[in-house]
Each structure stands twice: as C-alpha cells, then as structure tokens.
Design a protein around this motif. Structure first.
Motif, short mmCIF file in Angstrom:
data_model
loop_
_atom_site.label_atom_id
_atom_site.label_comp_id
_atom_site.label_asym_id
_atom_site.label_seq_id
_atom_site.Cartn_x
_atom_site.Cartn_y
_atom_site.Cartn_z
N GLY A 37 39.42 17.13 19.55
CA GLY A 37 38.33 17.95 20.04
C GLY A 37 37.00 17.22 20.15
N VAL A 38 36.98 15.96 19.74
CA VAL A 38 35.74 15.18 19.79
C VAL A 38 35.84 14.16 20.92
CG1 VAL A 38 34.22 13.59 18.57
CG2 VAL A 38 35.32 15.47 17.33
N ASP A 39 34.82 14.09 21.77
CA ASP A 39 34.73 13.10 22.83
C ASP A 39 33.49 12.25 22.56
OD1 ASP A 39 33.72 11.94 25.42
OD2 ASP A 39 35.54 12.88 26.20
N ALA A 94 29.61 13.27 23.08
CA ALA A 94 28.78 13.41 21.89
C ALA A 94 27.47 12.64 22.05
CB ALA A 94 29.53 12.91 20.66
N LEU A 137 25.92 17.59 14.91
CA LEU A 137 27.33 17.20 14.90
C LEU A 137 28.18 18.16 14.06
CD1 LEU A 137 27.01 13.32 14.61
CD2 LEU A 137 27.75 14.63 16.61
N ARG A 143 28.52 21.32 16.34
CA ARG A 143 29.28 21.12 17.56
C ARG A 143 30.72 20.68 17.30
NH1 ARG A 143 27.62 20.21 22.82
NH2 ARG A 143 25.91 21.55 22.14
N TYR A 144 30.92 19.75 16.34
CA TYR A 144 32.24 19.18 16.14
C TYR A 144 32.78 19.34 14.72
CZ TYR A 144 31.26 16.82 20.57
OH TYR A 144 30.96 16.54 21.87
#
Length: 307
Positions: free
Chosen positions: A226-228, A232, A283, A286-287
């Motif tokens: 799920g993290v790009d 980011a 962060l 969001r992540y």
C-alpha cells in the motif's frame, strides 16, 4: 547525507518497538497450539492406517496452522526481549525466518500430495471409510474447541485473530473429510478421497505461499503493502512548510510495524526543527508508518542530488 542539514527522529510511541503482549491471549494460543499439533500427528497416523490421502493432506493443513500458531507465540516472546547494542531493532526477524522455512517445507508437502493424488485417481486404492470418519469427527471436535477458545479472547489482538482464522480453515477441512468418508461409505467411490486431498492441499498452498512471499518481501526490505515511494515523496512535497522531499525509503519491521527514512527541505520561513514531527504525522496518517527518521536538507540540495 548533508553535513549542514538537521536530523530528526520522530516516533509517537517513543523508541519501544515491542508489541503489546496479553498474557491471557498467549495462554489461549499455546493451548490451541498443543491441541492442533497433537491432533495433526493423530490425523497423519489415521490417514496412513485408513489409506486416506485426504486425512494426510488435512494433517498437513493442521501442521501449517500449528506453525502459524507457533509463529504467533514467537511474536509474543520476541515482544518481551529488549533490543541491545548489536540488535537495535530487537529480534523481530526471527519470526520472519521461521515463517520462510515453514512455508517452503509446506510447499514441498503440497507437491507430494498433488503427485500422490494423481496416482490414486489413475489407480484407486482401498480406503477404510470407518476409521477415516472417526478421525475426521475427532478433528472437527478439536477444531470447534480451538475456535471457541480463540474467539472468546481479546478481539483486538491481531495474533489471536489470525490464529482464529487458521483454526476455522482446519474446521472446514474436517467437515470435508467427514463428507468424503460418508460419501465413500455410501457409494464406494474412493476417488472422493484424492479429490478432497487436492482441495485441502489448495488451502495449504495458499497459506504456505503467503508465508513465503510475505517473508521474502520483508527480508528484501520491500516497501510495505500500500506504500508507493514516489507518491509518498510527491505527497510530502505538497505538505505546507515542506519545499522538497526525496530519498524516501520504507520497510517492514514486524507484521504491524513499518519504518521509514526520508529527506525534506523547509519552505521559506519554516523552522527546520518543526519538520520531523510534521513528516512523521503525515506518514502515520497516510500509510500507518510508525517509526520515521527525517533528514532536513537546505533548499535546492535535494534537486541537485536527483540530477
């Protein structure tokens, strides 16, 4: 890393990477682990005696779930061990290594079950449906008891929740074995046994491949799901007070803990020391990244580094 920049280390929970350990839930998992592993042995013996490949396959499924329970137990134990000067992140990767070994072993088991099933479909063997049914019914009882023990624990514990789902899979395997045994008793169709064994092997391969793939991702320090990294950096560059963002790296420490490092530059009039908590909060929201180390560089330096 710039000698003129500022470094910030932000973590909402302090520097403790340990997971929350619930003694009651640990006891529940230990109890179900003993039940599951013990019955897997009984089921394997029963499968050998009755000639049922389905029981042997389901024993393999229960071994995979016993391994998952063991890994959950290891996670609890690791959470108690403090990090030291040599292992600053503690011993969390021990669980990852165990998961990788477990998954690889189970994939070999699945390959054997699939090969044996094909042989039995081409040349059916005699199945003692009575003993097969007795062993499967006992397995159903064991899995129902295990599911109830885990379900009645702390619903907010991810280890316990994962263990519960594994036991539910075992329960469904036992129901299938009972159905196959009854079908063989009523019709004499021994082909039902290898067919069921392939279906159960499918459950095993799914769990095994998940263990292997997730372990490899962690060991390769791939970004958490799920993290790009590019997105980011772009998102951070758009946060008020941040002029530039780059050199973003993120990886998984444990199942529920991720770590990141990033470089940012302050916008005009922004205090550089205000950026680490700002970046960490962004962060986290969001992540769901828990632990962030921030390098604050002078404006323009990140662009020159990318060129």
């Amino acid at each position: 890393m710039s000698k003129t920049g500022h470094e910030g280390h932000a973590h909402e929970e302090g520097h403790d990477h340990a997971q929350v350990v619930t003694a009651s839930n640990e006891r529940r998992i230990r109890f179900v682990l003993i039940f599951t592993a013990s019955y897997a042995i009984v089921q394997a013996i029963g499968g050998w005696y009755s000639g049922s490949l389905a029981l042997i396959a389901d024993a393999g499924h229960m071994v995979s779930d016993a391994a998952a329970l063991l890994l959950a137990l290891i996670a609890y134990r690791i959470a108690r061990r403090a990090a030291d000067s040599q292992r600053t992140y503690g011993f969390h990767r021990v669980r990852v290594l165990a998961a990788l070994a477990n998954g690889a072993t189970l994939l070999l088991l699945v390959a054997w079950i699939a090969w044996e099933a094909v042989q039995r479909i081409n040349a059916p063997v005699e199945i003692l449906a009575g003993p097969m049914l007795i062993v499967a019914v006992i397995g159903l009882g064991v899995n129902v008891a295990g599911a109830w023990i885990l379900w009645s624990g702390n619903k907010g514990d991810s280890n316990l929740r994962g263990a519960f789902l594994h036991v539910i899979g075992d329960l469904l395997g036992s129901v299938g074995a009972i159905a196959a045994a009854i079908g063989i008793m009523l019709t004499g169709w021994t082909i039902l046994d290898p067919i069921l064994s392939v279906l159960v092997a499918g459950l095993v391969v799914r769990s095994a491949w998940s263990l292997v793939s997730d372990s490899i991702r962690v060991l390769l320090q791939a970004v958490p799901r799920g993290v790009d990294a590019i997105e980011a950096e772009r998102g951070l560059a758009g946060v008020p007070g941040i002029a530039e963002a780059g050199h973003f790296h993120a990886w998984t420490l444990t199942d529920e803990t991720s770590v990141a490092t990033v470089h940012v530059s302050p916008a005009t009039g922004t205090d550089p020391l205000s950026l680490p908590p700002l970046v960490s909060a962004w962060l986290k929201e969001r992540y769901a990244i828990d632990h962030v180390t921030v390098q604050v560089d002078p404006r323009g330096e990140l662009k020159s580094n990318h060129e």
